[in-house]
Scaffold this motif. Sequence first.
Motif, mmCIF file in Angstrom:
data_model
loop_
_atom_site.group_PDB
_atom_site.id
_atom_site.type_symbol
_atom_site.label_atom_id
_atom_site.label_comp_id
_atom_site.label_asym_id
_atom_site.label_seq_id
_atom_site.Cartn_x
_atom_site.Cartn_y
_atom_site.Cartn_z
ATOM 1 N N MET A 127 -47.731 -12.478 -22.907
ATOM 2 C CA MET A 127 -47.828 -11.394 -23.857
ATOM 3 C C MET A 127 -49.166 -11.429 -24.606
ATOM 4 O O MET A 127 -49.831 -10.421 -24.731
ATOM 5 C CB MET A 127 -46.637 -11.477 -24.823
ATOM 6 C CG MET A 127 -46.635 -10.416 -25.865
ATOM 7 S SD MET A 127 -46.221 -8.845 -25.121
ATOM 8 C CE MET A 127 -45.990 -7.866 -26.527
ATOM 9 N N ASP B 265 -51.946 -12.909 -23.664
ATOM 10 C CA ASP B 265 -53.025 -12.613 -22.724
ATOM 11 C C ASP B 265 -53.180 -11.115 -22.521
ATOM 12 O O ASP B 265 -54.294 -10.605 -22.424
ATOM 13 C CB ASP B 265 -52.776 -13.296 -21.371
ATOM 14 C CG ASP B 265 -52.964 -14.795 -21.444
ATOM 15 O OD1 ASP B 265 -53.604 -15.267 -22.402
ATOM 16 O OD2 ASP B 265 -52.476 -15.491 -20.544
ATOM 17 N N ARG B 266 -52.072 -10.400 -22.477
ATOM 18 C CA ARG B 266 -52.108 -8.947 -22.294
ATOM 19 C C ARG B 266 -52.740 -8.272 -23.507
ATOM 20 O O ARG B 266 -53.526 -7.337 -23.372
ATOM 21 C CB ARG B 266 -50.688 -8.412 -22.047
ATOM 22 C CG ARG B 266 -50.622 -6.943 -21.860
ATOM 23 C CD ARG B 266 -51.296 -6.572 -20.552
ATOM 24 N NE ARG B 266 -51.298 -5.129 -20.445
ATOM 25 C CZ ARG B 266 -52.130 -4.466 -19.705
ATOM 26 N NH1 ARG B 266 -53.002 -5.078 -18.954
ATOM 27 N NH2 ARG B 266 -52.075 -3.172 -19.663
ATOM 28 N N MET B 267 -52.416 -8.748 -24.709
ATOM 29 C CA MET B 267 -52.998 -8.180 -25.925
ATOM 30 C C MET B 267 -54.504 -8.420 -25.968
ATOM 31 O O MET B 267 -55.263 -7.529 -26.326
ATOM 32 C CB MET B 267 -52.327 -8.773 -27.162
ATOM 33 C CG MET B 267 -50.903 -8.290 -27.365
ATOM 34 S SD MET B 267 -49.997 -9.156 -28.684
ATOM 35 C CE MET B 267 -51.146 -9.214 -30.006
ATOM 36 N N GLU C 205 -56.479 -8.844 -23.391
ATOM 37 C CA GLU C 205 -57.081 -7.977 -22.378
ATOM 38 C C GLU C 205 -57.132 -6.534 -22.860
ATOM 39 O O GLU C 205 -58.137 -5.838 -22.664
ATOM 40 C CB GLU C 205 -56.305 -8.073 -21.058
ATOM 41 C CG GLU C 205 -56.838 -7.185 -19.962
ATOM 42 C CD GLU C 205 -58.278 -7.477 -19.542
ATOM 43 O OE1 GLU C 205 -58.880 -6.600 -18.907
ATOM 44 O OE2 GLU C 205 -58.804 -8.573 -19.843
ATOM 45 N N ASP C 206 -56.085 -6.046 -23.507
ATOM 46 C CA ASP C 206 -56.073 -4.678 -24.041
ATOM 47 C C ASP C 206 -57.189 -4.483 -25.063
ATOM 48 O O ASP C 206 -57.854 -3.443 -25.074
ATOM 49 C CB ASP C 206 -54.725 -4.354 -24.683
ATOM 50 C CG ASP C 206 -53.606 -4.177 -23.668
ATOM 51 O OD1 ASP C 206 -53.893 -4.094 -22.454
ATOM 52 O OD2 ASP C 206 -52.431 -4.144 -24.095
ATOM 53 N N GLU C 207 -57.407 -5.467 -25.918
ATOM 54 C CA GLU C 207 -58.484 -5.376 -26.909
ATOM 55 C C GLU C 207 -59.854 -5.371 -26.233
ATOM 56 O O GLU C 207 -60.747 -4.643 -26.642
ATOM 57 C CB GLU C 207 -58.389 -6.515 -27.932
ATOM 58 C CG GLU C 207 -57.336 -6.303 -28.980
ATOM 59 C CD GLU C 207 -57.590 -5.091 -29.862
ATOM 60 O OE1 GLU C 207 -58.751 -4.817 -30.226
ATOM 61 O OE2 GLU C 207 -56.605 -4.404 -30.174
ATOM 62 N N ARG C 208 -60.011 -6.177 -25.198
ATOM 63 C CA ARG C 208 -61.287 -6.202 -24.463
ATOM 64 C C ARG C 208 -61.559 -4.837 -23.839
ATOM 65 O O ARG C 208 -62.668 -4.315 -23.939
ATOM 66 C CB ARG C 208 -61.270 -7.288 -23.391
ATOM 67 C CG ARG C 208 -62.631 -7.517 -22.729
ATOM 68 C CD ARG C 208 -62.549 -8.525 -21.603
ATOM 69 N NE ARG C 208 -61.760 -8.045 -20.479
ATOM 70 C CZ ARG C 208 -62.188 -7.128 -19.592
ATOM 71 N NH1 ARG C 208 -63.389 -6.612 -19.708
ATOM 72 N NH2 ARG C 208 -61.421 -6.757 -18.602
#
Length: 134
Positions: free
Chosen positions: A1, A3-5, A7-10
């Motif tokens: 979870m 890691d997904r956040m 990546e979404d911010e990147r």
Amino acid sequence: MLDRMVEDERVFRRSLMDGHPRFPDGRVDYSAAMAAPVIHALCAAEGAILVLKRSPTLHLHPGLWSGVTGFIDRDESVAATVVREIHEELGVTAEGNNIRIAERVDVADPAAGRTWHVYPALVHLEKRQRPQRN
């Protein structure tokens, strides 16, 4: 979870960079942007927090007190931007220290005519270091 956040911010930060001109060194030029990603870092050491007074000659928010701020204008992590900005503005080494990044805060700034996407950070320095004037 998490890691997904991250990546979404990147992906979000990259979307803000797209379509803007670049300086010769590759940094994004946000001068005409309606929104820009920035870091705002406070440095703590030995029970003290470093606060900086902005120059009275700056166009935006002159003479106000602040932490270390800077554009996320390269394709790098928020933590890497924090380390780089602290070194550029203070001459202080923050790498290897405890850096905590909080969730992004979006701030409308009528004086600047843009929205700042602020990534707050707290940097625990191992010891007090005397900042170098920049």
